[in-house]
Write an enzyme that holds these catalytic residues in place. Structure first.
Site, mmCIF file in Angstrom:
data_model
loop_
_atom_site.group_PDB
_atom_site.id
_atom_site.type_symbol
_atom_site.label_atom_id
_atom_site.label_comp_id
_atom_site.label_asym_id
_atom_site.label_seq_id
_atom_site.Cartn_x
_atom_site.Cartn_y
_atom_site.Cartn_z
ATOM 1 N N PRO A 43 0.915 -1.329 -0.055
ATOM 2 C CA PRO A 43 0.133 0.043 -0.145
ATOM 3 C C PRO A 43 0.709 1.218 -0.158
ATOM 4 C CG PRO A 43 -1.021 -1.682 1.349
ATOM 5 C CD PRO A 43 0.523 -2.254 1.086
ATOM 6 N N CYS A 44 0.393 2.254 -0.778
ATOM 7 C CA CYS A 44 1.034 3.544 -0.923
ATOM 8 C C CYS A 44 0.488 4.397 0.021
ATOM 9 C CB CYS A 44 1.066 4.134 -2.286
ATOM 10 S SG CYS A 44 -0.546 4.707 -2.872
ATOM 11 N N THR A 45 -0.415 4.537 0.754
ATOM 12 C CA THR A 45 -1.137 5.361 1.405
ATOM 13 C C THR A 45 -0.461 6.188 2.429
ATOM 14 O OG1 THR A 45 -2.941 3.804 1.722
ATOM 15 C CG2 THR A 45 -3.261 5.525 3.025
ATOM 16 N N LEU A 102 2.837 6.656 1.834
ATOM 17 C CA LEU A 102 4.005 7.220 1.232
ATOM 18 C C LEU A 102 3.496 8.359 0.244
ATOM 19 C CD1 LEU A 102 5.450 3.654 0.469
ATOM 20 C CD2 LEU A 102 6.310 5.285 2.101
#
Length: 396
Positions: A93-95, A97
């Site tokens: 998940p990129c949430t 970053l």
């Protein structure tokens, strides 16, 4: 758009486990490059449902060639992994970053699941089953998260496992008309042929910091120059909806859309409306000085698709020209096309579910390009070398 055909997996195809699999676009890309994805994991039931619709039913108990392990990655262990893995992939998940978020980084609840992925790798290492290659994908914001420390931490963790690491960026618009830059991290047990000359198309200057860190084991693999970025194509890709389709916004809503445009934006739209040829542009709703406004892209490329869990994340399509203007939300068919997944089966699926699945997925032809030119050559090189990897205890 490249004409990429699915490659049938054969018995001797390199075997893959994909973490954070979503709706399976990484699987599609890897299969196009000749890999065999045997195991997948994701926590979202809606994404699993789309995955099963596309690839067929699969579960963790049936005797099938592929297993979809629905649940928290924290519950996954090495015992869940297939034998003889050549590649482990994680689009974690990129949430935490993304520059659009609070940037908690690898300490965040969601992006911190990276450590669960490497926990499983450590368990595999203890059993002498570590795959020859690992692939990671995330937003380019990972490169600057916590001043670059998060990216360095990832490289360091892979180094401890015995991998030399390469970092590169690849934008979906090299393959489809969508601006979607992403960071790809490749860990290799076999040091590949090193790049010579200009590799700035894949490794721009803002990635230099991680390569300059003497404490990290890094390499720059020699790769072909990827296709040039597209400058147009969305107008041709967009769905052709009849003028009386209920998905077009009504007159009042369209007028409100126009009235929210800045003077520069309004001038651009008026010029397009006066032109004899109809074109299609994408638009996002932004907040400027506390006021919600619409902004239309000047080019014929879609903006980066997002997970449509809120109105501001949804992208609209503006069809303009020949004296007329119509506006609507982007459709699920367009989301699939913009991810290079034209052949994905979304028939009968609600658009909201499709947008959720495709919005945070990985562009299929970008994965296929990486798989063909980087991952597959590395896996083949490791196979020729006999897969004699250093044990975790020897490198940690």
């Amino acid at each position: 758009m490249p004409d990429l055909k699915l490659v049938s997996s054969e018995a001797n195809s390199p075997r893959v486990a994909e973490f954070f699999a979503g709706i399976g676009l990484v699987r599609m890309g890897l299969e196009r490059a000749g890999f065999d994805v045997l195991w997948s994991n994701d926590i979202e039931p809606d994404k699993r449902d789309l995955y099963a619709k596309q690839f067929g039913p699969s579960d963790a108990t049936a005797n099938r060639s592929h297993t979809f392990d629905l649940g928290d990655v924290g519950e996954v262990t090495a015992a869940n992994m297939p034998e003889d893995l050549a590649l482990a992939w994680a689009s974690f998940p990129c949430t935490d970053l993304s520059v659009a978020g609070a940037r908690a980084g690898l300490h965040g609840t969601e992006s911190g699941t990276f450590w669960e992925f490497t926990r499983v790798l450590r368990e595999l290492a203890a059993e002498d089953r570590l795959p020859a290659v690992v692939g990671l994908e995330n937003v380019v914001g990972l490169a600057t998260s916590h001043g670059g420390e998060d990216l360095a931490a990832i490289v360091r963790e892979l180094n401890v496992l015995g991998y030399s690491v390469d970092v590169l960026t690849l934008d979906a618009k090299r393959f489809v008309p969508q601006s979607r830059p992403r960071l790809f991290i490749v860990g290799s047990m076999e040091t590949p042929e090193l790049a010579v000359g200009d590799d700035s198309a894949l490794r721009p200057d803002w990635l230099n910091a991680v390569y300059a860190d003497p404490t990290l084991r890094m390499h720059r693999a020699a790769l072909p120059t990827p296709p040039l970025p597209l400058a147009s194509g969305f107008s041709d890709l967009a769905e052709r909806l009849p003028a009386d389709d209920a998905r077009w916004w009504d007159e009042a809503r369209t007028l409100a859309f126009e009235q929210s445009l800045s003077p520069v934006q309004r001038e651009r739209i008026e010029a397009l409306r006066a032109a004899p040829t109809t074109v299609r542009r994408t638009a996002y709703r932004r907040t400027r000085k506390g006021v919600p406004v619409w902004e239309v892209r000047a080019d014929d490329i879609a903006g980066c698709l997002r997970t449509a869990r809120g109105g501001s994340s949804k992208q609209a399509v503006v069809e303009v020209g020949g004296g007329s203007l119509q506006v609507r939300w982007m459709t699920g068919v367009e989301y699939a096309r913009l991810q290079g997944a034209d052949d994905y089966d979304i028939a009968g699926v609600r658009d909201s579910k499709v947008l959720f699945g495709f919005g945070d997925a990985v562009c299929v032809p970008a994965v296929a390009w990486l798989g063909e030119h980087y991952l597959m050559p590395q896996v083949r090189a490791a196979s020729r070398a006999g897969n004699e990897w250093p044990r975790l205890a020897e490198v940690g």
